[in-house]
Motif scaffolding. Sequence first.
Motif, mmCIF file in Angstrom:
data_model
loop_
_atom_site.group_PDB
_atom_site.id
_atom_site.type_symbol
_atom_site.label_atom_id
_atom_site.label_comp_id
_atom_site.label_asym_id
_atom_site.label_seq_id
_atom_site.Cartn_x
_atom_site.Cartn_y
_atom_site.Cartn_z
ATOM 1 N N LEU A 229 1.067 -1.470 -0.223
ATOM 2 C CA LEU A 229 0.036 0.080 -0.039
ATOM 3 C C LEU A 229 1.001 1.048 -0.592
ATOM 4 C CD1 LEU A 229 -2.831 -1.007 2.224
ATOM 5 C CD2 LEU A 229 -2.700 -1.201 0.089
ATOM 6 N N GLY A 230 1.900 0.886 -0.783
ATOM 7 C CA GLY A 230 3.057 2.457 -0.905
ATOM 8 C C GLY A 230 3.939 2.602 0.351
ATOM 9 N N MET A 231 3.243 1.595 1.344
ATOM 10 C CA MET A 231 4.863 2.090 2.178
ATOM 11 C C MET A 231 6.162 0.828 2.032
ATOM 12 S SD MET A 231 2.005 0.559 5.384
ATOM 13 C CE MET A 231 3.237 0.722 6.863
ATOM 14 N N ASP A 232 6.732 2.302 2.119
ATOM 15 C CA ASP A 232 8.230 1.433 2.233
ATOM 16 C C ASP A 232 9.035 -0.051 3.066
ATOM 17 O OD1 ASP A 232 9.932 3.337 0.282
ATOM 18 O OD2 ASP A 232 8.265 4.436 1.995
ATOM 19 N N ASP A 233 9.398 -0.114 2.462
ATOM 20 C CA ASP A 233 9.585 -1.532 3.523
ATOM 21 C C ASP A 233 11.070 -1.353 3.833
ATOM 22 O OD1 ASP A 233 10.865 -3.936 3.904
ATOM 23 O OD2 ASP A 233 10.683 -5.060 1.946
ATOM 24 N N PRO A 234 10.819 -1.788 5.804
ATOM 25 C CA PRO A 234 11.893 -0.962 6.490
ATOM 26 C C PRO A 234 13.310 -2.274 6.200
ATOM 27 C CG PRO A 234 9.888 -2.119 6.961
ATOM 28 C CD PRO A 234 9.854 -2.157 5.784
ATOM 29 N N SER A 235 13.665 -3.668 5.493
ATOM 30 C CA SER A 235 14.294 -4.452 5.761
ATOM 31 C C SER A 235 15.122 -3.962 5.400
ATOM 32 C CB SER A 235 14.147 -5.683 4.761
ATOM 33 O OG SER A 235 12.766 -5.610 4.384
ATOM 34 N N GLU A 236 15.466 -3.140 4.634
ATOM 35 C CA GLU A 236 17.455 -3.026 3.715
ATOM 36 C C GLU A 236 17.740 -1.734 5.333
ATOM 37 O OE1 GLU A 236 21.213 -3.460 3.020
ATOM 38 O OE2 GLU A 236 18.530 -4.989 2.169
ATOM 39 N N ALA A 237 16.808 -1.666 5.932
ATOM 40 C CA ALA A 237 16.720 -0.526 6.509
ATOM 41 C C ALA A 237 17.158 -1.013 8.260
ATOM 42 C CB ALA A 237 15.601 0.808 7.545
ATOM 43 N N TYR A 238 16.375 -2.006 8.830
ATOM 44 C CA TYR A 238 16.785 -3.007 9.816
ATOM 45 C C TYR A 238 18.461 -3.483 9.860
ATOM 46 C CZ TYR A 238 12.910 -1.920 11.993
ATOM 47 O OH TYR A 238 10.888 -1.470 12.631
ATOM 48 N N LEU A 239 18.615 -3.570 8.150
ATOM 49 C CA LEU A 239 19.648 -4.766 8.422
ATOM 50 C C LEU A 239 20.990 -3.780 8.323
ATOM 51 C CD1 LEU A 239 20.407 -7.682 7.533
ATOM 52 C CD2 LEU A 239 20.358 -6.942 5.406
ATOM 53 N N THR A 240 20.955 -2.932 7.883
ATOM 54 C CA THR A 240 21.932 -2.121 7.676
ATOM 55 C C THR A 240 21.828 -1.303 9.366
ATOM 56 O OG1 THR A 240 21.065 -1.222 5.990
ATOM 57 C CG2 THR A 240 23.249 0.239 7.129
ATOM 58 N N ALA A 241 21.258 -1.629 9.882
ATOM 59 C CA ALA A 241 21.111 -0.472 11.631
ATOM 60 C C ALA A 241 22.125 -1.787 12.595
ATOM 61 C CB ALA A 241 20.236 -0.075 11.913
ATOM 62 N N ALA A 242 21.360 -2.688 11.590
ATOM 63 C CA ALA A 242 22.044 -4.658 12.515
ATOM 64 C C ALA A 242 23.267 -4.081 12.692
ATOM 65 C CB ALA A 242 20.875 -5.272 12.820
ATOM 66 N N ARG A 243 24.117 -4.010 11.055
ATOM 67 C CA ARG A 243 25.284 -4.402 10.893
ATOM 68 C C ARG A 243 26.153 -3.303 11.002
ATOM 69 N NH1 ARG A 243 23.669 -6.875 4.125
ATOM 70 N NH2 ARG A 243 23.466 -8.556 5.544
ATOM 71 N N GLU A 244 25.762 -2.368 11.333
ATOM 72 C CA GLU A 244 26.254 -1.001 11.810
ATOM 73 C C GLU A 244 26.598 -1.064 13.673
ATOM 74 O OE1 GLU A 244 24.700 2.389 9.760
ATOM 75 O OE2 GLU A 244 26.087 1.790 8.070
ATOM 76 N N GLY A 245 25.491 -1.041 14.409
ATOM 77 C CA GLY A 245 25.656 -1.193 15.439
ATOM 78 C C GLY A 245 24.601 -0.071 15.577
ATOM 79 N N SER A 246 24.128 0.332 14.667
ATOM 80 C CA SER A 246 22.777 1.638 15.327
ATOM 81 C C SER A 246 21.746 0.816 16.021
ATOM 82 C CB SER A 246 23.082 2.563 14.316
ATOM 83 O OG SER A 246 22.534 2.484 12.631
ATOM 84 N N LEU A 247 21.539 0.236 16.116
ATOM 85 C CA LEU A 247 20.364 -0.627 16.368
ATOM 86 C C LEU A 247 20.220 -0.991 17.430
ATOM 87 C CD1 LEU A 247 17.212 -1.362 15.222
ATOM 88 C CD2 LEU A 247 17.932 -3.894 15.070
ATOM 89 N N THR A 248 19.994 -0.078 18.160
ATOM 90 C CA THR A 248 20.350 -0.444 19.959
ATOM 91 C C THR A 248 18.967 -1.234 20.282
ATOM 92 O OG1 THR A 248 19.274 1.730 20.614
ATOM 93 C CG2 THR A 248 22.212 1.383 20.331
ATOM 94 N N ALA A 249 17.789 -1.042 19.832
ATOM 95 C CA ALA A 249 16.444 -1.813 20.573
ATOM 96 C C ALA A 249 16.627 -3.528 20.102
ATOM 97 C CB ALA A 249 14.933 -1.087 19.922
ATOM 98 N N ARG A 250 16.110 -3.982 20.795
ATOM 99 C CA ARG A 250 15.522 -5.418 19.689
ATOM 100 C C ARG A 250 14.982 -5.655 19.647
ATOM 101 N NH1 ARG A 250 19.237 -7.363 23.773
ATOM 102 N NH2 ARG A 250 20.065 -6.656 25.731
ATOM 103 N N VAL A 251 14.829 -5.969 17.800
ATOM 104 C CA VAL A 251 13.600 -6.124 16.892
ATOM 105 C C VAL A 251 13.414 -7.224 16.088
ATOM 106 C CG1 VAL A 251 12.932 -4.416 14.906
ATOM 107 C CG2 VAL A 251 14.346 -2.835 16.743
ATOM 108 N N VAL A 252 11.553 -7.684 16.574
ATOM 109 C CA VAL A 252 11.390 -8.570 15.563
ATOM 110 C C VAL A 252 10.939 -8.151 14.326
ATOM 111 C CG1 VAL A 252 9.810 -10.378 15.939
ATOM 112 C CG2 VAL A 252 11.345 -10.312 18.289
ATOM 113 N N GLY A 253 10.631 -8.841 13.296
ATOM 114 C CA GLY A 253 10.304 -8.437 12.306
ATOM 115 C C GLY A 253 9.411 -8.923 11.810
ATOM 116 N N ALA A 254 7.793 -8.721 10.834
ATOM 117 C CA ALA A 254 6.938 -9.939 10.913
ATOM 118 C C ALA A 254 6.820 -9.705 9.499
ATOM 119 C CB ALA A 254 5.685 -8.995 11.572
ATOM 120 N N LEU A 255 7.287 -10.448 8.925
ATOM 121 C CA LEU A 255 7.307 -10.511 7.408
ATOM 122 C C LEU A 255 6.318 -10.880 6.481
ATOM 123 C CD1 LEU A 255 10.124 -13.312 7.155
ATOM 124 C CD2 LEU A 255 10.627 -10.771 7.086
#
Length: 544
Positions: A229-255
């Motif tokens: 519905l025109g919403m941007d896929d956040p997958s790559e943003a999460y993966l990038t943040a997780a790899r860079e260490g900038s994801l400080t929260a613990r996150v579960v993604g619902a595919l």
Amino acid sequence: MYADLLFTGGPVLTPEGPAAAAVAVTGERITAVGSAGELRELAGPRTEVVDLAGRLLLPGFQDAHVHPVPAGLELAQCDLTGLRTAEETVAAVRAFAGAHPERDWILGGGWSMEAFEGGTPTKELLDAVVPDRPVYLPNRDHHGAWVNSRALELAGIGRDTPDPADGRIDRDASGAPSGTLQEGAMQLVGRLAPPAAPADRLAALLHAQRHLHALGITAWQDALVGGFLGMDDPSEAYLTAAREGSLTARVVGALWWDRERGAEQIPELMEKRAALSHGRFRAGTVKLMLDGVAENGTAALLEPYLDKCGCATRNRGKSFLDPRQLPAYVVELDALGFQCHFHALGDRAVRDALDAVEAARAANGPSDTRPHLAHLQVVHPADIPRFARLGATATIQALWAAHEPQMDELTIPFLGPERAGRQYPFGSLLRSGARLAGGSDWPVSSPDPLQGIHVAVNRVEPGGDAPVFLPGERLGLGDAIRAYTAGSAYVNHLDDTGRVAVGALADLVVLDRDPFTGPPEHIADTQVAHTYVGGARVYSAGEA
């Protein structure tokens, strides 16, 4: 060994309830809970000692159903959140378009349905302020979008365009598109809107994370990892943040489960689960959206909606997934170890979800997949005891359980008194033995868990003077907090969080007071003073 962090001088919310205690943290985990005298010897020269001074220490809040990246993006676009009248909303669109002449599309959203007659604003209102560029603005619920004539033209939507199977093109008396698109019809325009750049999606995630940490949220479940519905896929943003260490929260993604496809997508979901799980981000859940929302008549009901005169219509809402096929999908997903996260708002959708979970239990036996159903606006009384029996968690959006214009003007009249009295049955679910988890659905509504807890306890909006909404469904403060901490931690498979106990991860929140000592009507006045994830402070009030 000295502790790295020592909390003392205030009440602590332990699994047994509030207690006067001190808490020691070493590394990422809680290493001692006891009296201040017992833990005094753990304070060394490098120990950070936090004097609670009567403020409550509790487990970090967790949001079991939220959309942080779209929320972050909307904050940087035409944000219409909180505007109450048509005039204010149109003026905000005019101001944003005037301030951004370089943008080819005007995007954003968050407008309130109750600001417009019948909840459906017209294209003419937008044409008057943005005649030359396409406009696409989802409403607060994100189940409908407001568009102008230019957007309809680009999408080829006219008088003869049929409604998609999973949506509706609202039309004027002549049959021409009026300017609002409901549910799947949003995609007719939404798919043409330019996606945000990867850098913008990452910035939106990090902006949203800062905001959520400031509200005491240490973990969440993103309820839509995919594009829809025109919403941007956040997958790559999460993966990038997780790899860079900038994801400080613990996150579960619902595919996202593509509702235009069937079981053939399951191998792709397995590949995504493997590819996207990294560091503090895991993608072991599948989101199945079964119906829409009551305000636009798309929530799936067992009996028809009423019209303005109180007479039954032919409309029972929409089932976005065939209920005859749904059990087979859920059986296979459960067998593969996926958690199923259902959007189930109407009583028919709730029953369909529970039937599917029951089929999975019968086929696969007991499992630890922890299915959960979100929203649960209308639940048939016969289905309430099934949650506990099937081990299905009820994920509540407590802020919605109150009298306000969208409820009173666009929902209750079209449900009728009997069904309206079955809305958001938090107390009934808890009394039946169901496990509750807390979520916000931000940007649909505020992500502040203390606001949600306030409504769960009072069934009145913060600061509101409306009558109590179904007072028999109120929760106690302890039960409401437990939903937003231990309940959501269970849903998120974060079993070493959600409690203040030795061995648990030090995902913790310090409030600015102890809400247990004040009147319930002032719960929402409570603010977060500090937020910690794994013993590291990620937010302090007053710090930039």
